[in-house]
Write an enzyme that holds these catalytic residues in place. Sequence first.
Site, PDB file in Angstrom:
ATOM      1  N   GLU A 100       0.832  -1.201   0.000  1.00 64.82           N
ATOM      2  CA  GLU A 100       0.000   0.000   0.000  1.00 64.82           C
ATOM      3  C   GLU A 100       0.867   1.251   0.000  1.00 64.82           C
ATOM      4  O   GLU A 100       1.982   1.251   0.523  1.00 64.82           O
ATOM      5  CB  GLU A 100      -0.909   0.009   1.239  1.00 64.82           C
ATOM      6  CG  GLU A 100      -1.936  -1.110   1.182  1.00 64.82           C
ATOM      7  CD  GLU A 100      -2.868  -1.153   2.374  1.00 64.82           C
ATOM      8  OE1 GLU A 100      -4.049  -1.467   2.167  1.00 64.82           O
ATOM      9  OE2 GLU A 100      -2.441  -0.886   3.513  1.00 64.82           O
ATOM     10  N   CYS A 112       3.557   8.569   1.054  1.00 64.65           N
ATOM     11  CA  CYS A 112       4.073   7.602   2.034  1.00 64.65           C
ATOM     12  C   CYS A 112       4.206   6.272   1.309  1.00 64.65           C
ATOM     13  O   CYS A 112       3.211   5.732   0.812  1.00 64.65           O
ATOM     14  CB  CYS A 112       3.102   7.500   3.211  1.00 64.65           C
ATOM     15  SG  CYS A 112       3.562   6.262   4.438  1.00 64.65           S
ATOM     16  N   CYS A 164       6.459  -6.958   6.811  1.00 64.53           N
ATOM     17  CA  CYS A 164       7.568  -6.432   7.613  1.00 64.53           C
ATOM     18  C   CYS A 164       7.998  -7.511   8.591  1.00 64.53           C
ATOM     19  O   CYS A 164       7.165  -8.244   9.118  1.00 64.53           O
ATOM     20  CB  CYS A 164       7.122  -5.182   8.380  1.00 64.53           C
ATOM     21  SG  CYS A 164       8.474  -4.375   9.291  1.00 64.53           S
ATOM     22  N   CYS A 220       6.647  -5.369  15.500  1.00 66.97           N
ATOM     23  CA  CYS A 220       6.227  -4.458  16.571  1.00 66.97           C
ATOM     24  C   CYS A 220       4.755  -4.757  16.877  1.00 66.97           C
ATOM     25  O   CYS A 220       3.918  -4.744  15.964  1.00 66.97           O
ATOM     26  CB  CYS A 220       6.412  -3.002  16.154  1.00 66.97           C
ATOM     27  SG  CYS A 220       8.116  -2.629  15.669  1.00 66.97           S
ATOM     28  N   CYS A 266       1.737  -2.498  15.596  1.00 67.33           N
ATOM     29  CA  CYS A 266       1.685  -2.124  14.179  1.00 67.33           C
ATOM     30  C   CYS A 266       1.073  -3.263  13.374  1.00 67.33           C
ATOM     31  O   CYS A 266       1.516  -4.409  13.460  1.00 67.33           O
ATOM     32  CB  CYS A 266       3.090  -1.817  13.671  1.00 67.33           C
ATOM     33  SG  CYS A 266       3.158  -1.451  11.900  1.00 67.33           S
ATOM     34  N   CYS A 270      -0.553   5.685  10.186  1.00 63.57           N
ATOM     35  CA  CYS A 270       0.656   5.018  10.682  1.00 63.57           C
ATOM     36  C   CYS A 270       0.302   3.711  11.356  1.00 63.57           C
ATOM     37  O   CYS A 270      -0.540   3.673  12.253  1.00 63.57           O
ATOM     38  CB  CYS A 270       1.366   5.879  11.718  1.00 63.57           C
ATOM     39  SG  CYS A 270       1.648   7.555  11.183  1.00 63.57           S
TER      40      CYS A 270
HETATM   41  N1  SAH Z   1       9.592   0.223   9.891  1.00 63.65           N
HETATM   42  C1  SAH Z   1       9.804   1.654   9.838  1.00 63.65           C
HETATM   43  C2  SAH Z   1       8.917   2.325   8.818  1.00 63.65           C
HETATM   44  C3  SAH Z   1       7.441   2.350   9.176  1.00 63.65           C
HETATM   45  S1  SAH Z   1       7.087   3.967   9.695  1.00 63.65           S
HETATM   46  C4  SAH Z   1       9.636   2.247  11.211  1.00 63.65           C
HETATM   47  O1  SAH Z   1       9.113   1.561  12.090  1.00 63.65           O
HETATM   48  O2  SAH Z   1      10.056   3.373  11.456  1.00 63.65           O
HETATM   49  C5  SAH Z   1       5.572   3.820  10.472  1.00 63.65           C
HETATM   50  C6  SAH Z   1       5.555   4.596  11.788  1.00 63.65           C
HETATM   51  O3  SAH Z   1       4.285   4.420  12.406  1.00 63.65           O
HETATM   52  C7  SAH Z   1       6.587   4.055  12.752  1.00 63.65           C
HETATM   53  O4  SAH Z   1       7.084   5.081  13.549  1.00 63.65           O
HETATM   54  C8  SAH Z   1       5.739   3.115  13.560  1.00 63.65           C
HETATM   55  O5  SAH Z   1       6.311   2.790  14.779  1.00 63.65           O
HETATM   56  C9  SAH Z   1       4.464   3.898  13.699  1.00 63.65           C
HETATM   57  N2  SAH Z   1       3.323   3.076  14.036  1.00 63.65           N
HETATM   58  C10 SAH Z   1       3.178   1.754  13.854  1.00 63.65           C
HETATM   59  N3  SAH Z   1       1.988   1.338  14.306  1.00 63.65           N
HETATM   60  C11 SAH Z   1       1.358   2.419  14.771  1.00 63.65           C
HETATM   61  C12 SAH Z   1       0.080   2.627  15.345  1.00 63.65           C
HETATM   62  N4  SAH Z   1      -0.774   1.622  15.522  1.00 63.65           N
HETATM   63  N5  SAH Z   1      -0.251   3.878  15.695  1.00 63.65           N
HETATM   64  C13 SAH Z   1       0.610   4.905  15.482  1.00 63.65           C
HETATM   65  N6  SAH Z   1       1.818   4.775  14.950  1.00 63.65           N
HETATM   66  C14 SAH Z   1       2.189   3.537  14.608  1.00 63.65           C
END
Ligand code: SAH
Length: 366
Positions: free
Chosen positions: A95, A108, A115, A119, A122, A357
């Site tokens: 996406e 974006c 991935c 985490c 996420c 995000c």
């Molecule tokens: N893998 C990289 C790129 C993804 S960026 C990274 O983690 O930085 C996506 C961003 O959104 C990251 O900062 C991630 O931690 C954050 N994110 C992931 N899940 C989220 C959620 N449920 N709510 C808000 N931010 C989230």
Amino acid sequence: MSRPPRHLADLGLAERRLAVTELGERAFRADQLSRHYFARFTDEPGQMTDLPAAARQELAANLLPRLLTAERELSCDGGATRKTLWRAFDGALIESVLMKYPDRVTMCVSSQAGCGMACPFCATGQAGLTRNLSTAEIVAQVVAGARALASGGAGDVSAAPSPRAAAAAARVSNVVFMGMGEPLANYRNVVAAVRRLTDPVPGGLGISQRSVTVSTVGLVPAIGRLAAEGLSVTLAVSLHAPDDEARDELVPVNRRWKVAEVLAAAWEYAAVTGRRVSIEYALIKDVNDQPWRAGLLGSLLAGHLAHVNLIPLNPTPGSKWTASLPPVQREFVRGIAAHGVPVTVRDTRGREIDGACGQLAVFPGR
Ligand code: SAH
């Protein structure tokens, strides 16, 4: 596993010229093809009227294969936010999200299908890694956004506050590697994509390096490599906790590279590039939003070239966690600012279309 077909965006300009001569054409045809792709955003041979009709099909078939097919489009914010679900040549799904603001347009992009960082808050992390995207598959997401804007398919720019802002809002001005995947785990293709995005036409799209942000969970050796690339891109570090106890759970790769090592790599990046590092912090109710953590975060960052970007947690399926309450968020902001550290709360876009995000994931039947 088979690889995505070769595309001119995988290659630097010199390699493209070589590829074109290997097809029996003159080298300058590579520049013409590149202009079609990077300046007119087209890969349709029929539109390439400056190329001899006989050569068009073969050149396009060899250097401009269609890499991504739009499967579904969802939009919200009156069309200002648009998420596209793409299908790659092998069926992999990714996406991208286009976000229009009065003075800029941010794309974006995904760097991997899925991935591997796992985490727990996420959505992308839950299904694991499918594969790395090729350089051209990453670039294609931005070119598609540019094409949509150029054809007027992504809303109007009449809300822009000035002519300069209107110009910035008529093209993709910013790219953030914050879609699916961990960009630094697909290092080579991501750095090549950054070069394609920022090289001037006909080498690439001509986006300013300063307007590109690479976001990482904190792969320390790769941050060091990136610092040495001679690029002026912004580094974003997804910290989410100032202490190893919480971060080990929220960002599992922290078990390998601790908070102190991640921050040391970030300061090294700032020292080498002169660029302010963005510290990403998703505020999760009763998990990482305590005043003492705000204080600890502020004290770790004080005096460094950094700013904090707080992200109210976006809901993801099956997650037990929720966003912090507004007063708690305000208190957290104050706790960081008390150390003289700049802090902003991200204006999150696309929550209604699972485009915000951490919400990018491809669920069958959704
Ligand atoms: N893998 C990289 C790129 C993804 S960026 C990274 O983690 O930085 C996506 C961003 O959104 C990251 O900062 C991630 O931690 C954050 N994110 C992931 N899940 C989220 C959620 N449920 N709510 C808000 N931010 C989230």
